[in-house]
Motif scaffolding. Structure first.
Motif, PDB file in Angstrom:
ATOM      1  N   SER A 262      17.093  -2.460 -10.998  1.00 12.75           N
ATOM      2  CA  SER A 262      18.668  -2.694 -10.808  1.00 12.75           C
ATOM      3  C   SER A 262      19.337  -2.238  -9.494  1.00 12.75           C
ATOM      4  CB  SER A 262      19.385  -1.720 -12.026  1.00 12.75           C
ATOM      5  OG  SER A 262      19.003  -0.393 -11.582  1.00 12.75           O
ATOM      6  N   LEU A 263      18.540  -1.710  -8.812  1.00 16.43           N
ATOM      7  CA  LEU A 263      19.144  -1.319  -7.385  1.00 16.43           C
ATOM      8  C   LEU A 263      18.883  -2.364  -6.544  1.00 16.43           C
ATOM      9  CD1 LEU A 263      17.562   2.512  -7.144  1.00 16.43           C
ATOM     10  CD2 LEU A 263      19.964   1.755  -7.608  1.00 16.43           C
ATOM     11  N   PHE A 264      18.126  -3.524  -6.603  1.00 15.54           N
ATOM     12  CA  PHE A 264      18.065  -4.536  -5.787  1.00 15.54           C
ATOM     13  C   PHE A 264      19.479  -5.140  -5.663  1.00 15.54           C
ATOM     14  CE2 PHE A 264      13.678  -3.686  -6.476  1.00 15.54           C
ATOM     15  CZ  PHE A 264      12.974  -4.070  -5.281  1.00 15.54           C
ATOM     16  N   PRO A 265      19.937  -5.318  -4.364  1.00 17.99           N
ATOM     17  CA  PRO A 265      21.082  -6.135  -4.149  1.00 17.99           C
ATOM     18  C   PRO A 265      21.069  -7.611  -4.620  1.00 17.99           C
ATOM     19  CG  PRO A 265      19.946  -5.782  -2.127  1.00 17.99           C
ATOM     20  CD  PRO A 265      19.123  -5.036  -3.194  1.00 17.99           C
ATOM     21  N   VAL A 266      22.036  -7.936  -5.088  1.00 16.88           N
ATOM     22  CA  VAL A 266      22.195  -9.383  -5.560  1.00 16.88           C
ATOM     23  C   VAL A 266      23.008 -10.259  -4.370  1.00 16.88           C
ATOM     24  CG1 VAL A 266      22.890 -11.169  -7.396  1.00 16.88           C
ATOM     25  CG2 VAL A 266      22.073  -8.864  -8.145  1.00 16.88           C
ATOM     26  N   THR A 267      22.341 -10.971  -3.856  1.00 17.58           N
ATOM     27  CA  THR A 267      23.173 -11.820  -2.968  1.00 17.58           C
ATOM     28  C   THR A 267      23.278 -13.159  -3.105  1.00 17.58           C
ATOM     29  OG1 THR A 267      21.088 -12.201  -1.641  1.00 17.58           O
ATOM     30  CG2 THR A 267      22.289 -10.353  -0.947  1.00 17.58           C
ATOM     31  N   PHE A 268      24.545 -13.783  -2.798  1.00 22.53           N
ATOM     32  CA  PHE A 268      24.651 -15.212  -3.021  1.00 22.53           C
ATOM     33  C   PHE A 268      25.063 -15.894  -1.528  1.00 22.53           C
ATOM     34  CE2 PHE A 268      26.553 -12.890  -6.422  1.00 22.53           C
ATOM     35  CZ  PHE A 268      26.017 -13.566  -7.473  1.00 22.53           C
ATOM     36  N   PRO A 269      24.480 -17.145  -1.484  1.00 21.53           N
ATOM     37  CA  PRO A 269      24.567 -17.732   0.052  1.00 21.53           C
ATOM     38  C   PRO A 269      26.027 -17.989   0.136  1.00 21.53           C
ATOM     39  CG  PRO A 269      23.855 -19.297  -1.963  1.00 21.53           C
ATOM     40  CD  PRO A 269      23.816 -17.838  -2.598  1.00 21.53           C
ATOM     41  N   ASN A 270      26.152 -17.660   1.623  1.00 23.66           N
ATOM     42  CA  ASN A 270      27.471 -18.036   2.059  1.00 23.66           C
ATOM     43  C   ASN A 270      27.746 -19.548   2.544  1.00 23.66           C
ATOM     44  OD1 ASN A 270      30.041 -17.645   3.197  1.00 23.66           O
ATOM     45  ND2 ASN A 270      29.227 -16.708   5.151  1.00 23.66           N
TER      46      ASN A 270
ATOM     47  N   ALA B  20       0.964  -1.254  -0.007  1.00 21.87           N
ATOM     48  CA  ALA B  20      -0.003  -0.012  -0.080  1.00 21.87           C
ATOM     49  C   ALA B  20       0.864   1.205  -0.074  1.00 21.87           C
ATOM     50  CB  ALA B  20      -0.866  -0.014   1.205  1.00 21.87           C
ATOM     51  N   GLN B  21       1.899   1.253   0.733  1.00 25.29           N
ATOM     52  CA  GLN B  21       2.873   2.444   0.875  1.00 25.29           C
ATOM     53  C   GLN B  21       3.413   2.338  -0.624  1.00 25.29           C
ATOM     54  OE1 GLN B  21       5.566   1.515   4.006  1.00 25.29           O
ATOM     55  NE2 GLN B  21       4.208   2.233   5.453  1.00 25.29           N
ATOM     56  N   LEU B  22       3.680   1.489  -1.301  1.00 22.20           N
ATOM     57  CA  LEU B  22       4.446   1.365  -2.566  1.00 22.20           C
ATOM     58  C   LEU B  22       3.339   2.071  -3.604  1.00 22.20           C
ATOM     59  CD1 LEU B  22       6.722   0.749  -4.641  1.00 22.20           C
ATOM     60  CD2 LEU B  22       5.755  -1.343  -5.029  1.00 22.20           C
ATOM     61  N   LEU B  23       2.159   2.046  -3.565  1.00 20.44           N
ATOM     62  CA  LEU B  23       1.321   2.736  -4.390  1.00 20.44           C
ATOM     63  C   LEU B  23       1.312   4.254  -4.189  1.00 20.44           C
ATOM     64  CD1 LEU B  23      -1.531   0.178  -4.367  1.00 20.44           C
ATOM     65  CD2 LEU B  23       0.008   0.367  -6.219  1.00 20.44           C
ATOM     66  N   GLN B  24       1.421   4.947  -2.960  1.00 21.76           N
ATOM     67  CA  GLN B  24       1.449   6.096  -2.422  1.00 21.76           C
ATOM     68  C   GLN B  24       2.707   6.900  -2.589  1.00 21.76           C
ATOM     69  OE1 GLN B  24      -0.934   6.548   1.421  1.00 21.76           O
ATOM     70  NE2 GLN B  24      -0.648   4.275   1.588  1.00 21.76           N
ATOM     71  N   VAL B  25       3.829   6.277  -2.646  1.00 16.04           N
ATOM     72  CA  VAL B  25       5.269   7.069  -2.693  1.00 16.04           C
ATOM     73  C   VAL B  25       5.088   7.633  -4.130  1.00 16.04           C
ATOM     74  CG1 VAL B  25       6.051   5.702  -0.803  1.00 16.04           C
ATOM     75  CG2 VAL B  25       6.318   4.921  -3.208  1.00 16.04           C
ATOM     76  N   GLY B  26       6.294   8.550  -4.212  1.00 16.79           N
ATOM     77  CA  GLY B  26       6.613   9.015  -5.619  1.00 16.79           C
ATOM     78  C   GLY B  26       7.375   8.145  -6.235  1.00 16.79           C
ATOM     79  N   LYS B  27       6.986   8.117  -7.584  1.00 25.80           N
ATOM     80  CA  LYS B  27       7.781   7.142  -8.737  1.00 25.80           C
ATOM     81  C   LYS B  27       8.373   7.782  -9.994  1.00 25.80           C
ATOM     82  CE  LYS B  27       3.946   4.960  -8.015  1.00 25.80           C
ATOM     83  NZ  LYS B  27       3.413   5.428  -6.527  1.00 25.80           N
ATOM     84  N   LYS B  28       9.309   8.650  -9.651  1.00 25.40           N
ATOM     85  CA  LYS B  28       9.927   9.458 -10.714  1.00 25.40           C
ATOM     86  C   LYS B  28      11.305   9.388 -10.766  1.00 25.40           C
ATOM     87  CE  LYS B  28       5.700  12.648 -11.380  1.00 25.40           C
ATOM     88  NZ  LYS B  28       5.432  14.016 -11.566  1.00 25.40           N
ATOM     89  N   THR B  29      11.933   9.753  -9.726  1.00 30.46           N
ATOM     90  CA  THR B  29      13.353  10.149  -9.837  1.00 30.46           C
ATOM     91  C   THR B  29      14.224   8.772  -9.173  1.00 30.46           C
ATOM     92  OG1 THR B  29      13.179  10.969  -7.361  1.00 30.46           O
ATOM     93  CG2 THR B  29      12.852  12.568  -9.208  1.00 30.46           C
TER      94      THR B  29
ATOM     95  N   ASP C 164      13.701   8.414  -5.377  1.00 33.73           N
ATOM     96  CA  ASP C 164      12.351   7.604  -5.170  1.00 33.73           C
ATOM     97  C   ASP C 164      12.528   5.975  -5.401  1.00 33.73           C
ATOM     98  OD1 ASP C 164      11.021   9.973  -4.854  1.00 33.73           O
ATOM     99  OD2 ASP C 164      10.214   9.962  -6.997  1.00 33.73           O
ATOM    100  N   ALA C 165      13.235   5.719  -6.410  1.00 27.67           N
ATOM    101  CA  ALA C 165      13.437   4.239  -6.511  1.00 27.67           C
ATOM    102  C   ALA C 165      14.278   3.726  -5.437  1.00 27.67           C
ATOM    103  CB  ALA C 165      14.456   3.824  -7.858  1.00 27.67           C
ATOM    104  N   ARG C 166      15.194   4.511  -4.594  1.00 26.90           N
ATOM    105  CA  ARG C 166      16.061   4.171  -3.556  1.00 26.90           C
ATOM    106  C   ARG C 166      15.220   3.882  -2.540  1.00 26.90           C
ATOM    107  NH1 ARG C 166      21.449   3.956  -4.613  1.00 26.90           N
ATOM    108  NH2 ARG C 166      22.290   4.954  -6.755  1.00 26.90           N
TER     109      ARG C 166
END
Length: 1471
Positions: free
Chosen positions: A1438-1446, A1383-1392, A1395-1397
């Protein structure tokens, strides 16, 4: 004029383009009526668009708010460019391949694997309405399934489209959906068989074409039968027009049917070596197209999948090998070498050593020499004599290919029949069915032949049915809303259909030409020209300019030119009878079965056998005739069902994933009827709003009371002011209907009103700020200059007062003047209107009176003329009938006179009498064998007696005539005397035989009477046994009622001691009755043994009585266990109010004491049996009261308490406590621990039994707790429910909280442990959150800013309720975090980028795929909002971190390394 007002500067329009079909342009200046051109701005510059009249204006573009709409009929402007653009945006920008178009689902083939067909998606669409979910093939299937179960009416899903558009895949997923939602645990084999039919039909009916790698070369209609509970109980398949010509010929870059390539690829398998198969290049029937392999497919694995499917359907491996031998024989038949001989090559022969013929004959078990002879020769019948005529080499090749096609066609038919027999069910009859039609779409190639002609004819019929159904739905909607509507004109293609199938149509002329001995394709085409061009010109038939062997048909989708070459041969599809007779005599059972079945079915679906004896009936077996019959049956089936339409679109010819070709797409949209649906909708009122939706959206434009309850009255009052033309809208009972483009007009008015309001707000704020600033400056100036400029200030104030007074006076004067002028003009206007309307009304009245008088005169005159003509015709007909009847009577009289004078007549009568006597004798014999023929014998006997009497009377009459008028020369030969004597002797013998038959009939009657007497005696004995059995049952019921009565008092308040005393009293009573029951049962057994008879009904009843006896005997044992079980079942049937008044956990306490008593006495078996019976009784009670919250909580309490008590008193727990004899006087066995395992764990019990109590999840998404939110910024989705859809009351958050409160109160009343209550609500909130989030991800209408605020508020209400009950400690509130973040994702700004971070950092409970899905579905329902761009979605992803199992490092030694010895480096290990 309302639409012309939209052509203003900045408006978006569509202009034609040769490459892109339509391109978007923007108006650079307003359009004024009368202008001849428009100034438009394109992407490559400005252009002038010519406009001859207002009808030549370019189509308007829809508002940005409607871009990507999931239903095309919801668009404001319904035209071709809007549809094409909307499909392109959804397909390319949002990767949505499905779009609604009214009742049609448009499916675009993505040429890629999409993860949208898993079981989780099926579960999400199951039970949901079409309006609640995004377009999907599962949504159409669910709509058909729900309509079938709700209305108990058969359904059909019609899937059409051209080759390569994805019809087969759509049909496959549809059947998979039905197999999942209509399956049951005990019937998984039925669904498995339904799905197993797909690989089989794909292997023998699909092939690679230039347009599709897996093209279905036949049409099929699968009826999936459902039982009363909605479960699949069987299926049936019907096929149409298999393309048999592909077996012997393939075009370039195409392949034969997949099964041939699968067999050749698997030729190295041990069981396949006997088929003598080689490489694909070796066979003529597989190497013509040049394409041997399809990229990405494995023919070996496909054959294995096909064989597994055959096994599932019950086809044994040996029969599968028989089928593969026939298919291999077809390949070898194509390699048979036919050589020409003779002087002019008028003969042909096959070498006796031909290897391919030998392999073919061996595989099919036929004589090779006979097959070689009759391939090259044919048998003719001339003048009653049989002649054998040799054939030329070309004719022999054609006969060979015809035989190959016929064999494959018969094998295909046999396979379909075998599939149907495996899919059918014998247990019960299907109550209703859902049919899935996967049929070829409209086809047009460079060279079109008979197959394309039949396919396009079928599409003409389907298009007609589709148009009429769409029109019927529109009419139903208007009638239901009680609208005054005019008939909608739609393009009916009946003329084209009549051209093809009508009298003297193309099929009739084709069949007539096929019956001609020397019929040819050229003669048929000339007949078409004469009939449809010269004699009666048809508007849908044309002749090409440069060809005399072709014709053109104007179909609904396109104009197609057909080449007539091969039409007659394909329509006949004949095979010579001699070849079929050889195959009938085959040693192979399957081959003989294939062609024996053909002999029994005269109208085979795959061709006809050429025989001279059946030449007169050959026209009934043509392919065209069969196809018309099967198509008519299909249309009758579709018309008797409720259709659902799926139109598959092929986006490009290169088979590239997510590549959109506008030319190919718009061509298919025109061909499949999507644009016709839009045209029909646009002809009426395409846009429909409920009054509540319209009020919520356009509240800012309405005046008067701003109340939701008065929405209809407000709409009716204000809409005429907004849209002056009343023809542009119409009011229904529940909805308001608009013409095309009116919503855009309302949107423009709403935007203008909001803009004006914004300007007013801005002016007020700016004025307020300016006044504050002015006040500060003013007081500063006054402070500084109050001594020096005081006088000037007072003068200025006085001047201001004078100015204000002057302004007031001027304003008042001007107001009076303008008001008087207005009133005068208004009165004049009203007067003019009154006179004008009166004049027009009187003029219309005079016209109506004149028309009515004319109609009345015409009716009288026409009636008189018709009656006069009828009387003349009737007199002529009566006179003609009299003449014909008089002539027929004279002929009959003359014939009777001639027969009366003939002696031969009597001889014929005597011969007929002998035949009838023989028939009577045969019927008398049958009467002895079967009593059912007695009635027929009596009838024949009476008829014979009547005829004998008539003959005797005739003979006597003739003899009397002979005596009265003797002939002049009565000379009778000895031969005639002898014949007469023999006839009389035969008549006497027949009469004697009839008398014997009468004696036999009397004996049969006596035997029947004896049997009836025996049957009556057995019935009396059976009635006596039945009365004895009823008496015993009544005594047993009396004893059981007494025991239940005692247990009832025990349950309502006696202690454990009184329970034991009552049970002991019951034991003594039952022991006293046991001896009496045993004596009665023994006497009953003796009586039954004495009265055993051969009657099947008496024997069945005896077995039933014995089973009852054993049940009674077994019920006498284990009295204590029976008493406790009776107590449990009594608890299950107890009333709700009585159960709630008992102490919590009473049932569990009593059961535990009984188990403990049995355990202490050492009876471990009884303890386990008691636990099992207790669990069964409690589950039955839970199932019975599954919807009752109080009873569910009561029995959950008992289950948990019993589980805890048995755990606490198990041997493991006892050993940890004091083991003194004072506290443990009884023995606890290890078996009690096993008894604990019988009970389900508490967690599982709560999870499984609380799921039915789950409140409506839709309330979290749809409940509008903030009433003013949707009206200001939100737009409700346009309703697209079909006719007959049932809608219920929308769920609210108040109802959800009320249900949860009832559950919490019930659990509190039963004193459940706090941890268990927290755990239960933790599970409930988790399920609520998961279901709501899944629904949000599948519903585009829920992904907006206003809906996100509403969802967040609804979740906060649920959070507040959980905290008020103190349930947050169990983690119930934490489970709502994913829904809160969505629900918060639908309300926040989605331009810059910021906003993505912020989104990535905030939405930690959501996965990256879920975030991307929500951003892609985000829809702005306000002009102040914008869509989320693709660049922003890619940036956020592209900003989502890619993690590998340790993972810990792998521990390996040098000795464990595996190195091949061939490398010869083993010396390294030594180092």
């Amino acid at each position: 004029m309302a639409t012309l007002e939209l052509y203003r500067k900045g408006a978006s329009v569509w202009v034609p383009d040769p490459d892109e079909v339509w391109v978007s342009a923007q108006l650079l200046q307003d359009y004024k009526p009368g202008e001849k051109q428009l100034l438009l701005q394109l992407s490559n510059g400005n252009v002038h668009y010519p406009v001859g009249s207002p009808s030549d204006l370019p189509p308007l573009g829809n508002p940005d708010i409607l871009e990507g709409e999931n239903d095309l009929t919801a668009l404001s402007f319904l035209h071709e460019p809007a549809v094409l653009h909307n499909l392109q945006v959804r397909f390319l920008d949002y990767n949505n391949i499905y779009t609604y178009c009214g009742i049609v689902l448009v499916a675009i083939n993505p040429y890629d694997q999409l993860p949208i067909y898993g079981e989780e998606v099926i579960d999400a669409y199951s039970g949901q309405d079409m309006t609640d979910m995004e377009p999907h093939i599962f949504s159409v299937a669910e709509e058909a399934y729900r309509t079938m179960t709700r209305e108990e009416k058969n359904q059909s899903i019609i899937i059409s489209g051209e080759s390569g558009s994805g019809k087969t895949v759509s049909a496959k997923f549809t059947m998979r959906y039905f197999a999942v939602v209509g399956g049951a645990a005990q019937q998984t084999s039925v669904e498995e068989r339904v799905l197993a039919s797909n690989p089989i039909m794909e292997s023998i009916g699909n092939a690679k074409t230039t347009r599709n790698d897996n093209s279905s070369r036949f049409g099929k209609y699968i009826e999936i039968g459902f039982g009363r509970k909605g479960d699949i109980i069987g299926a049936n398949m019907r096929t149409y027009l298999l393309e048999k010509s592909r077996v012997v010929f393939q075009a370039s870059a195409e392949r034969n049917y997949h099964i041939f390539y699968q067999l050749c690829a698997s030729r190295e398998l041990p069981e396949m070596r006997s088929l003598r198969l080689g490489d694909l290049q070796c066979f003529r029937y597989t190497n013509q197209g040049g394409e041997m392999q399809i990229p990405g497919t494995d023919d070996v694995s496909d054959l294995e999948r096909t064989r597994n499917a055959f096994t599932i359907l019950g086809v044994q491996p040996d029969q599968q090998m028989e089928l593969f031998r026939i298919l291999s024989a077809v390949l070898h038949l194509g390699n048979v070498d036919i050589q020409a001989s003779g002087r002019s090559s008028d003969r042909s022969f096959i070498d006796a050593d031909d290897r391919s013929l030998a392999v073919f004959s061996k595989l099919l078990g036929v004589e090779g020499s006979q097959m070689a002879h009759w391939i090259c020769h044919r048998r003719l019948t001339v003048g009653g004599e049989m002649l054998v005529k040799p054939m030329t080499g070309q004719q022999a090749v054609e006969a060979r290919d015809a035989l190959a096609k016929h064999i494959y066609g018969q094998l295909f038919t046999w396979t379909v029949q075998r599939l149907n027999s495996a899919l059918s069910t014998q247990r019960r009859r299907a109550k209703s069915f859902i049919g899935v039609l996967d049929i070829y779409g409209f086809e047009t190639f460079e060279r079109n032949s008979f197959e394309q002609f039949c396919i396009n004819y079928a599409n003409e019929k389907l298009q007609q049915q589709f148009n009429r159904h769409v029109f019927h739905l529109e009419q139903e909607e208007y009638v239901r809303e009680e609208l005054a509507w005019n008939r909608i004109e739609f393009s009916d293609n009946q003329q084209c259909i009549s051209l093809i199938e009508g009298q003297l149509g193309m099929f009739d002329l084709l069949d007539e030409e096929c019956r001609m001995p020397k019929g040819s394709d050229e003669n048929w085409v000339r007949k078409l020209y004469d009939q449809h061009l010269t004699s009666k010109p048809h508007p849908h038939f044309r002749k090409p300019r440069l060809s005399n062997i072709a014709f053109i048909v104007l179909h609904f989708a396109d104009t197609v030119q057909y080449e007539c070459e091969g039409f007659l041969d394909k329509n006949r599809d004949t095979v010579f009878e001699e070849l079929i007779n050889i195959l009938k005599a085959s040693q192979s059972e399957l081959v003989a079965e294939l062609f024996q079945q053909q002999g029994n079915v005269p109208s085979a679906a795959n061709g006809s056998v050429r025989s001279e004896k059946r030449a007169t009936r050959e026209h009934k077996l043509t392919v065209g005739f069969q196809f018309r019959q099967s198509l008519q049956m299909l249309m009758d089936t579709l018309n008797s069902t409720t259709p659902h339409y799926v139109r598959c679109i092929k986006p490009n010819d290169l088979k590239e994933p997510f590549m959109f070709d506008p030319k190919r797409t718009v061509q298919q949209l025109r061909a499949c009827g999507v644009l016709e649906t839009i045209r029909i909708s646009a002809a009426g009122y395409p846009t429909r709003w409920t009054y509540e939706e319209f009020f919520s959206r356009y509240r800012v434009l309405l005046r008067g009371a701003q109340n939701q309850d008065q929405a209809q009255a407000s709409c009716r009052q204000n809409l005429p002011q907004l849209i002056p033309d009343p023809d542009q809208y119409c009011f229904g009972k529940t909805k308001v209907f608009f013409r095309a483009g009116q919503v855009a007009l309302l949107e423009r008015l709403r935007a203008e009103r909001l803009r004006i309001a914004a300007v007013i707000i801005q002016s007020q704020v700016r004025g307020w700020l300016a006044r504050i600033r002015y006040t500060k400056i003013f007081w500063a100036t006054v402070t500084i200059q109050r001594y020096t400029r005081g006088t000037l200030a007072r003068r200025l104030a006085l001047a201001l007062r004078y100015t204000k007074a002057a302004l007031v006076i001027q304003k008042t004067y001007r107001m009076v003047v303008v008001r008087q002028l207005f009133l005068m003009i208004r009165q004049a206007t009203i007067t003019i209107q009154a006179f004008t309307r009166g004049t027009l009304a009187r003029r219309r009245y005079r016209v109506l009176v004149a028309e009515r008088a004319a109609v009345l005169l015409q009716a009288r005159v026409r009636g008189w003329l018709v009656r006069k003509a009828y009387r003349q015709i009737r007199a002529a007909v009566v006179f003609m009938q009299c003449c014909i009847r008089r002539r027929a009577a004279k002929r009959e009289l003359q014939k009777l006179k001639t027969e009366a004078r003939s002696v031969e007549r009597f001889r014929e009568l005597n011969k007929g009498m002998e035949v009838k006597l023989m028939q009577l004798q045969l019927k008398a014999d049958q009467e002895v064998e079967s009593a059912a023929l007695r009635e027929t014998l009596n009838t024949e006997r009476e008829a014979t007696s009547t005829e004998l009497e008539a003959l005797r009377a005739t003979i006597q009459k003739l003899e009397s005539q002979k005596l009265e008028k003797p002939p002049p020369a009565p000379v009778i030969s000895e031969k005639e005397v002898e014949d007469r004597r023999k006839a009389e002797e035969k008549a006497a013998q027949k009469i004697l035989q009839l008398k014997q038959v009468e004696h036999v009939h009397q004996a049969v009657s006596q035997a029947n009477a004896a049997l009836r007497a025996e049957l009556d005696e057995e019935r009396r004995k059976y009635q006596g046994l039945l009365r004895e059995f009823t008496r015993l049952e009544q005594r047993y019921d009396n004893l059981r009622d007494m025991s239940l009565f005692m247990l009832w008092f025990i349950f309502n308040g006696l202690t454990c001691l009184s329970v034991c005393l009552s049970v002991r009293f019951l034991e003594s009573q039952l022991r006293n009755q046991r001896s009496q029951w045993e004596e009665e049962l023994e006497s009953l057994r003796r009586q039954l043994n004495q009265n055993i008879s051969g009657s099947s009904s008496a024997a069945h009843r005896q077995v039933e009585i014995y089973s009852k006896m054993n049940f009674y005997c077994n019920s006498l044992t284990n009295v204590t266990l029976s008493a406790v079980l009776s107590l449990l079942w009594l608890c299950a049937d107890i009333r709700v109010d009585t159960a709630l008044s008992l102490p919590p956990g009473l049932s569990a306490s009593v059961i535990f004491l009984c188990v403990r008593q049995a355990d202490c006495s050492g009876d471990q078996t009884r303890a386990r049996s008691l636990c099992g019976a207790a669990v069964t009784a409690m589950k039955a009670a839970l199932k019975k009261h599954i919807s009752d919250v109080d009873m569910t909580a009561l029995w959950l309490k008992n289950i948990c308490l019993l589980h805890d008590l048995l755990n606490q008193h198990s041997p493991k727990q006892v050993r940890h406590r004091d083991t003194s004899a004072k506290h443990h006087r009884c023995h606890h066995s290890d078996d009690t621990t096993d008894a604990v395992d019988v009970l389900p764990p508490s967690t599982a019990a709560f999870t499984n039994h609380l799921i039915p109590l789950l409140p409506s999840v839709a309330a979290l998404l749809e409940s509008e707790t903030i009433s003013s939110l949707s009206g200001s910024v939100g737009k409700l989705p346009v309703s697209r429910k079909r006719a007959g859809s049932v809608g219920g009351d929308a769920p609210t958050m108040a109802s959800v909280l009320r249900e949860l409160g009832g559950l919490h109160t019930a659990m509190t009343h039963q004193t459940l442990a706090r941890t268990l209550m927290e755990q239960a609500f933790h599970q409930l909130t988790y399920l609520i959150c998961a279901s709501a989030l899944n629904s949000l991800l599948l519903r585009k209408d829920m992904c907006s800013w206003s809906r996100g605020m509403q969802i967040r508020y609804n979740v906060s209400l649920l959070e507040e309720w959980l905290r008020s009950r103190g349930l947050q400690a169990g983690g119930a509130v934490a489970t709502l975090e994913p829904l809160i973040q969505a629900a918060q994702l639908l309300q926040v700004g989605k331009k810059t980028e910021a906003d993505a971070r912020s989104i990535v950092e905030t939405c930690t409970a959501l996965s990256s795929q879920q975030i991307v899905k929500i951003l892609g579905l985000y829809t702005p329902y306000s002009d102040l909002d914008e869509r989320v761009t693709l660049n922003f979605i890619r940036m956020a992803f592209s900003l989502f971190p890619v993690t590998f199992p340790n993972l810990p490092p792998l521990v390996l030694s040098a000795e464990q390394l595996v190195i091949p010895d061939s490398l010869k480096i083993s010396f390294l290990r030594k180092a």
